[in-house]
Write an enzyme that holds these catalytic residues in place. Structure first.
Site, PDB file in Angstrom:
ATOM      1  N   GLY A 247      -8.514   1.791  -4.010  1.00  0.00           N
ATOM      2  CA  GLY A 247      -8.603   0.707  -3.037  1.00  0.00           C
ATOM      3  C   GLY A 247      -8.482   1.166  -1.600  1.00  0.00           C
ATOM      4  N   GLU A 281     -10.239   0.277  -8.796  1.00  0.00           N
ATOM      5  CA  GLU A 281      -8.977   0.894  -9.248  1.00  0.00           C
ATOM      6  C   GLU A 281      -7.979   0.998  -8.097  1.00  0.00           C
ATOM      7  OE1 GLU A 281     -10.438   4.760 -10.307  1.00  0.00           O
ATOM      8  OE2 GLU A 281     -11.420   4.081 -12.122  1.00  0.00           O
ATOM      9  N   PRO A 282      -7.573  -0.100  -7.491  1.00  0.00           N
ATOM     10  CA  PRO A 282      -6.636   0.008  -6.371  1.00  0.00           C
ATOM     11  C   PRO A 282      -5.220   0.310  -6.847  1.00  0.00           C
ATOM     12  CG  PRO A 282      -7.087  -2.292  -6.827  1.00  0.00           C
ATOM     13  CD  PRO A 282      -7.927  -1.495  -7.801  1.00  0.00           C
ATOM     14  N   GLY A 283      -4.523   1.146  -6.110  1.00  0.00           N
ATOM     15  CA  GLY A 283      -3.141   1.466  -6.445  1.00  0.00           C
ATOM     16  C   GLY A 283      -2.247   1.200  -5.245  1.00  0.00           C
ATOM     17  N   ARG A 284      -2.388   2.070  -4.239  1.00  0.00           N
ATOM     18  CA  ARG A 284      -1.530   2.018  -3.057  1.00  0.00           C
ATOM     19  C   ARG A 284      -1.457   0.633  -2.413  1.00  0.00           C
ATOM     20  NH1 ARG A 284      -0.757   6.536   0.299  1.00  0.00           N
ATOM     21  NH2 ARG A 284      -2.577   7.483  -0.654  1.00  0.00           N
ATOM     22  N   ARG A 320       6.492  12.094  -0.050  1.00  0.00           N
ATOM     23  CA  ARG A 320       5.317  11.976   0.820  1.00  0.00           C
ATOM     24  C   ARG A 320       5.512  12.579   2.207  1.00  0.00           C
ATOM     25  NH1 ARG A 320       2.904   8.013   2.254  1.00  0.00           N
ATOM     26  NH2 ARG A 320       0.821   8.738   1.745  1.00  0.00           N
ATOM     27  N   CYS A 349      18.203  21.220   0.401  1.00  0.00           N
ATOM     28  CA  CYS A 349      18.287  22.456   1.174  1.00  0.00           C
ATOM     29  C   CYS A 349      16.923  22.983   1.613  1.00  0.00           C
ATOM     30  CB  CYS A 349      18.996  23.509   0.337  1.00  0.00           C
ATOM     31  SG  CYS A 349      20.606  22.920  -0.101  1.00  0.00           S
ATOM     32  N   GLU A 350      16.231  22.192   2.395  1.00  0.00           N
ATOM     33  CA  GLU A 350      14.953  22.623   2.957  1.00  0.00           C
ATOM     34  C   GLU A 350      14.738  21.868   4.255  1.00  0.00           C
ATOM     35  OE1 GLU A 350      11.270  22.713   0.845  1.00  0.00           O
ATOM     36  OE2 GLU A 350      12.261  23.146  -1.049  1.00  0.00           O
ATOM     37  N   TYR A 378       3.320   5.797  -4.868  1.00  0.00           N
ATOM     38  CA  TYR A 378       3.488   7.254  -4.843  1.00  0.00           C
ATOM     39  C   TYR A 378       4.887   7.632  -4.344  1.00  0.00           C
ATOM     40  CZ  TYR A 378      -1.535   6.681  -5.321  1.00  0.00           C
ATOM     41  OH  TYR A 378      -2.778   6.284  -5.753  1.00  0.00           O
TER      42      TYR A 378
HETATM   43  N1  LLP Z   1      -8.805   6.037  -8.890  1.00  0.00           N
HETATM   44  C1  LLP Z   1      -8.765   7.389  -8.910  1.00  0.00           C
HETATM   45  C2  LLP Z   1      -9.731   8.115  -9.727  1.00  0.00           C
HETATM   46  C3  LLP Z   1      -7.802   8.073  -8.128  1.00  0.00           C
HETATM   47  O1  LLP Z   1      -7.785   9.408  -8.141  1.00  0.00           O
HETATM   48  C4  LLP Z   1      -6.880   7.338  -7.337  1.00  0.00           C
HETATM   49  C5  LLP Z   1      -5.868   8.015  -6.532  1.00  0.00           C
HETATM   50  C6  LLP Z   1      -6.948   5.929  -7.373  1.00  0.00           C
HETATM   51  C7  LLP Z   1      -7.926   5.316  -8.145  1.00  0.00           C
HETATM   52  C8  LLP Z   1      -6.024   5.060  -6.583  1.00  0.00           C
HETATM   53  O2  LLP Z   1      -6.250   5.172  -5.231  1.00  0.00           O
HETATM   54  P1  LLP Z   1      -5.481   4.232  -4.184  1.00  0.00           P
HETATM   55  O3  LLP Z   1      -5.952   2.819  -4.371  1.00  0.00           O
HETATM   56  O4  LLP Z   1      -4.036   4.357  -4.489  1.00  0.00           O
HETATM   57  O5  LLP Z   1      -5.846   4.773  -2.864  1.00  0.00           O
HETATM   58  N2  LLP Z   1      -0.010  10.948  -3.895  1.00  0.00           N
HETATM   59  C9  LLP Z   1      -0.903  10.627  -2.795  1.00  0.00           C
HETATM   60  C10 LLP Z   1      -2.071   9.772  -3.256  1.00  0.00           C
HETATM   61  C11 LLP Z   1      -2.896  10.404  -4.347  1.00  0.00           C
HETATM   62  C12 LLP Z   1      -4.034   9.535  -4.797  1.00  0.00           C
HETATM   63  C13 LLP Z   1      -4.695  10.083  -6.001  1.00  0.00           C
HETATM   64  N3  LLP Z   1      -5.736   9.283  -6.555  1.00  0.00           N
HETATM   65  C14 LLP Z   1      -0.114   9.934  -1.691  1.00  0.00           C
HETATM   66  O6  LLP Z   1       1.088   9.750  -1.832  1.00  0.00           O
HETATM   67  O7  LLP Z   1      -0.684   9.600  -0.645  1.00  0.00           O
END
Ligand code: LLP
Length: 425
Positions: A247, A281-284, A320, A349-350, A378
């Site tokens: 997303g 596929e939204p996550g964040r 992050r 300790c960093e 995340y």
């Molecule tokens: N679909 C696929 C195939 C992905 O690789 C990802 C995220 C998503 C969907 C979800 O994307 P979003 O909607 O969350 O932008 N750990 C990193 C972010 C890594 C994202 C990996 N893939 C951070 O903390 O910024």
């Protein structure tokens, strides 16, 4: 979309999430602790749903929440109740999605290195689709499908060679990244898929990166995907789905991500004419601003040049800032008071265990409570036991009540699985 949290706010000078004073949470479960707002999760999910339904019928899209952003069962189950499917990247996430009650028919499986065991479980469960990343994977899926006597629907993840203009560590759609099949070579893979048994390559998948704050790279990638769909159809492939990946980015500091309705309109312009089922596929953007990491001040150290605000949360809890130089605001629980300038750090300790540098905050003392903001995505999922620090508690707030949704680990949990070999005893 304005993803600025509106459920975590000061009320009478104290920081609340929904109608819960965050001090009450800290008192009950201790710190550090992740706290999630059910109301914000719901608002964020519904924002996607409403934006997309404004340009297409509900049956033409599936919102598969990217579990990797936050896979706590409470989060998954809340989103499932709102109609979400799941985007998973491991056997572990498949197990979580199923445990939360997500229907296999709404699960998509992405990821660049799925094992035979993981694929077998996904195929056995008849999930909606597997996003294939390579020819060997396609062949392996066909082999497993034949063995299990199943028909498997796959999408092929293409790499459109578009710069997402995001952090280098989370960009995925350039040709030097490990993800997807070069879009120019994709037709050959669809031709190969057609010859393989028990497999139907019905879709094209794309994901160019995360935390994108402008529509242009999305559009560029989607235009390439649309061209590919037309080419594939001309070649006789029956393409009925397109998976548009993750997303939109969110506001951590001063980013201005695009409005969801404009995003939906762009999808309508570029993808809808293809007459395909759309997966997002939204996550964040679903969980990011719905979570905070609560922490207490351990003490304040006056260095020669700096004042260090040392918290009981560290890089192992929220990685992050040290991994991506990401900005997460820190809000003292008490709103008003004299101001002071701090470097906000953890006890690990960093030097990299630093949340903020030269930040002006309400003056704090040992024992005071702060919230590290926008930590729902995340955050907990990327935490580790570095420095033998147990994983933090997780809590969900709903209205004026809250509940523990993951017990904090204890040091005993961490030590109990270690073994000292006999020859050392
Ligand atoms: N679909 C696929 C195939 C992905 O690789 C990802 C995220 C998503 C969907 C979800 O994307 P979003 O909607 O969350 O932008 N750990 C990193 C972010 C890594 C994202 C990996 N893939 C951070 O903390 O910024």
């Amino acid at each position: 979309m304005n993803t600025k949290s509106n459920t975590t706010q000061y009320k009478n000078g104290r920081l609340f999430m929904e109608n819960v004073d965050l001090a009450a949470v800290a008192e009950k479960v201790g710190t550090p602790a992740y706290v999630y707002s059910a109301g914000q999760l719901e608002a964020n999910f519904n924002a996607y749903r409403h934006a997309l339904s404004s340009v297409m019928s509900e049956k033409d899209f599936t919102l598969c929440y990217a579990c990797k952003a936050n896979s706590n069962l409470a989060v998954l189950s809340l989103l499932k109740n709102l109609g979400a499917g799941a985007d998973i990247v491991s056997g572990g996430e498949l197990a979580r999605a199923i445990a939360a009650g997500v229907k296999p028919g709404k699960i998509v499986y992405s990821g660049v290195g799925k094992s035979e065991e993981e694929l077998t479980e996904a195929i056995r469960r008849n999930i909606f689709q597997i996003n294939v990343e390579s020819e060997p994977e396609l062949e392996l899926i066909s082999k497993i499908a034949v063995k299990l006597k199943k028909q498997v629907t796959v999408s092929i993840r293409v790499n459109p060679n578009v710069d997402a203009k995001t952090h280098a560590k989370i960009t995925t759609g350039k040709k030097e990244n490990k993800f997807g099949i070069d879009i120019k070579k994709a037709p050959a893979l669809y031709a190969r898929a057609k010859k393989l048994k028990n497999i139907h390559a019905a879709g094209v998948a794309v994901h160019i990166g995360s935390q994108l704050t402008s529509l242009a790279p999305f559009r560029r990638a989607y235009v390439r995907v649309a061209e590919l769909v037309k080419t594939l159809r001309r070649q006789g492939h029956d393409i009925s789905r397109v998976d548009l990946g993750g997303g939109l980015g969110i506001t951590y500091k001063d980013e201005t991500p695009p409005d969801l309705y404009l995003y939906a309109l762009m999808i309508r312009d570029v993808i809808t004419p293809l007459g395909v089922h759309i997966v997002l596929e939204p996550g964040r953007s679903i969980v990011g601003d719905a979570g905070v990491l609560l922490s207490r001040v351990v003490n304040i150290k006056h260095g020669d040049a700096k004042k260090f605000l040392i918290l009981d949360a560290a890089m192992n809890d929220l990685m992050r800032p040290s991994l991506y130089d990401a900005y997460h605001a820190v809000l003292p629980h008490r709103e008003k008071g004299k101001k002071a300038v701090y470097d906000v750090v953890g006890p690990v300790c960093e030097t990299g265990d630093t949340f903020l540098t030269n930040e002006t905050l309400t003056e704090l003392k040992a024992g005071d409570l702060v919230a590290i903001m926008t930590a729902g995505a995340y955050g907990a999922v990327m935490s580790s036991n570095y420095n033998t620090r147990p994983l933090a508690a997780e809590v969900m707030v709903k209205g004026k009540s809250f509940e523990l949704v993951r017990k904090p680990q204890t040091v005993q949990d961490l030590v109990k699985n270690d073994r000292i070999p006999a020859w050392l005893k």
